[in-house]
Scaffold this active site. Structure first.
Site, PDB file in Angstrom:
ATOM      1  N   ASP A 123     103.418 -13.667  37.505  1.00 20.78           N
ATOM      2  CA  ASP A 123     103.667 -12.912  36.276  1.00 20.78           C
ATOM      3  C   ASP A 123     103.302 -11.456  36.574  1.00 20.78           C
ATOM      4  OD1 ASP A 123     103.575 -11.653  33.795  1.00 20.78           O
ATOM      5  OD2 ASP A 123     102.827 -13.431  32.747  1.00 20.78           O
ATOM      6  N   TYR A 183      97.974 -15.349  30.516  1.00 21.87           N
ATOM      7  CA  TYR A 183      98.456 -15.151  29.154  1.00 21.87           C
ATOM      8  C   TYR A 183      98.321 -16.472  28.392  1.00 21.87           C
ATOM      9  CZ  TYR A 183     101.747 -13.835  25.470  1.00 21.87           C
ATOM     10  OH  TYR A 183     102.329 -13.553  24.272  1.00 21.87           O
ATOM     11  N   LYS A 222     107.272  -5.579  27.401  1.00 18.71           N
ATOM     12  CA  LYS A 222     106.148  -4.683  27.639  1.00 18.71           C
ATOM     13  C   LYS A 222     106.612  -3.427  28.388  1.00 18.71           C
ATOM     14  CE  LYS A 222     104.180  -8.230  25.747  1.00 18.71           C
ATOM     15  NZ  LYS A 222     103.549  -9.297  26.499  1.00 18.71           N
ATOM     16  N   ARG A 266     126.872 -17.091  25.797  1.00 19.04           N
ATOM     17  CA  ARG A 266     125.613 -17.827  26.001  1.00 19.04           C
ATOM     18  C   ARG A 266     125.317 -18.027  27.492  1.00 19.04           C
ATOM     19  NH1 ARG A 266     125.714 -23.095  25.728  1.00 19.04           N
ATOM     20  NH2 ARG A 266     127.074 -23.228  23.916  1.00 19.04           N
TER      21      ARG A 266
END
Ligand SMILES: *Cc1c(COP(=O)(O)O)cnc(C)c1O
Length: 380
Positions: free
Chosen positions: A177, A105, A202, A53
């Site tokens: 971004d 977004y 993406k 983790r």
């Protein structure tokens, strides 16, 4: 040859890679172990790993590559782009103001409103293709400026270098971004940004088969430490197989992005000549509001565009329905071309104009894509 001397297409193939220890395999191995041997006193083995983790070999390999292709010092990869944005927002200290571009977004805007605002941050939206608007809005209370460029779905372009200067003057963090452009087309850290964010789902993954997100930092400072701590505690790290697939995708980013961008330019030029279309939003067109800035800031104009139909919502839906090579689906940046009527998927209160279709231009032959668009437009 050092990383600084390599051209991007070389760097993207070699960044962070080395023959595998033990097997001498040229391709990376996938390491699924959730736990790593330590000493009886808890002392870690030389690789420094303890529990999946917190960190694992495939995430570390991807992070090394991402830092190098974005020109950053440290990277953190996450289970999704949204997990990356959320971790960064949670890494902000105290309270104050957060400025976000007006065409970001949708998930970014919702996260800021629903989580940052109640946590004591005043969230304000600014037209991010208008630098003067940022200059007026920024002030001593501004903690974070969030710039997405090119933006979704209007493909507005923000001036990274000048926004970075404004942020420096006010001790605010500039996060960019970079999902639409990808590191193949622009490197915000080299223009003065503090953090770059990616939805690696993406273009970096590139094949519509792996989710992920990443933050790349210009410095290993307190912000990086808080965000890394958050990721560890909230279990937001990208899993090993996803990290492996993402790095595999990254290796071909340079050639894929060349084709995405050359196809998109041809499609945009074709669409701009069609009488049924009111407006084509693509920064590579000379008619685009931010074309000159985009030409300065980006190495090419990317694979995303949107078009607005004179015939409104009905015409847009008809075109989306008639397209054959373009699949009706959300997301972007994969090898296949996609079309989406954004207003239809934005829920009860859509923010996107209802005559707009967003296109993610894939790697098909541009002539075939244009022929498909031609038959769809002819039919309305
Ligand atoms: C998809 C996307 C995100 C969110 O990323 P996920 O991987 O879907 O969580 C953020 N910003 C942009 C520009 C995106 O396209």
């Amino acid at each position: 040859m050092s990383n600084d001397q390599m051209k991007f297409s070389t760097l993207v193939v070699h960044a962070g890679s080395a023959p595998q220890p033990h097997t001498a395999g040229v391709a990376d191995s996938i390491h699924l172990s959730t736990t790593f041997v330590h000493g009886a006193d808890g002392r870690r083995a030389p690789a420094g790993l303890e529990y999946q983790r917190e960190a694992h070999p495939n995430a570390l390999a991807l992070e090394l590559a991402l830092s190098s292709v974005e020109g950053g010092i440290e990277s953190l990869c996450f289970a999704s782009g949204m997990a990356a944005i959320s971790a960064l927002m949670h890494g902000l200290e105290g309270h104050g103001e957060v400025l976000i571009g007006s065409d970001v977004y949708q998930g970014t805007r919702t996260l800021a409103r629903e989580y940052l605002q109640p946590a004591g941050f005043n969230v304000r939206e600014v037209d991010h293709a208008d630098l003067d608007a940022f200059e007026r809005a920024i002030g001593p209370l501004t903690r974070l400026v969030w710039l997405e460029t090119p933006s979704n779905p209007l493909l507005a372009v923000g001036d990274i270098a000048r926004t970075a200067l404004l942020c420096k003057a006010h001790s605010a963090i500039l996060a960019v971004d970079n999902t639409f452009a990808s590191p193949a087309l622009q490197n915000p850290l080299r223009l003065g940004a503090d953090v770059v964010m990616h939805s690696t789902t993406k273009y970096l993954g590139g094949h519509s088969d792996v989710m992920g997100g990443a933050l790349v930092f210009a410095q290993r400072g307190a912000l990086f430490e808080r965000v890394a701590h958050f990721r560890h505690l909230h279990g937001a790290l990208l899993p090993p197989f996803s990290a492996w697939l993402t790095l595999r995708g990254l290796r071909t980013l340079s050639v894929r992005m060349d084709r995405h961008a050359s196809n998109a330019l041809r499609v945009a030029e074709y669409l701009a000549g069609r009488g049924e279309i009111e407006r084509v939003n693509y920064p590579g067109l000379a008619t685009h509001r931010n074309h000159e800035l985009a030409a300065r800031q980006m190495r090419a104009f990317g694979g995303m565009l949107s078009m607005q139909m004179k015939g409104g919502r009905d015409a847009a839906l008809k075109v989306a329905e008639r397209l054959r090579l373009f699949t009706n689906a959300t997301s972007l940046g994969g090898v296949e071309s996609l079309v989406e009527h954004r207003a239809s998927v934005e829920g009860a209160h859509p923010v996107t104009a209802d005559n707009l279709l967003r296109l993610s231009i894939g790697l098909e032959d541009a002539d075939d894509l244009i022929a498909d668009l031609a038959q769809a437009l002819d039919g309305i």
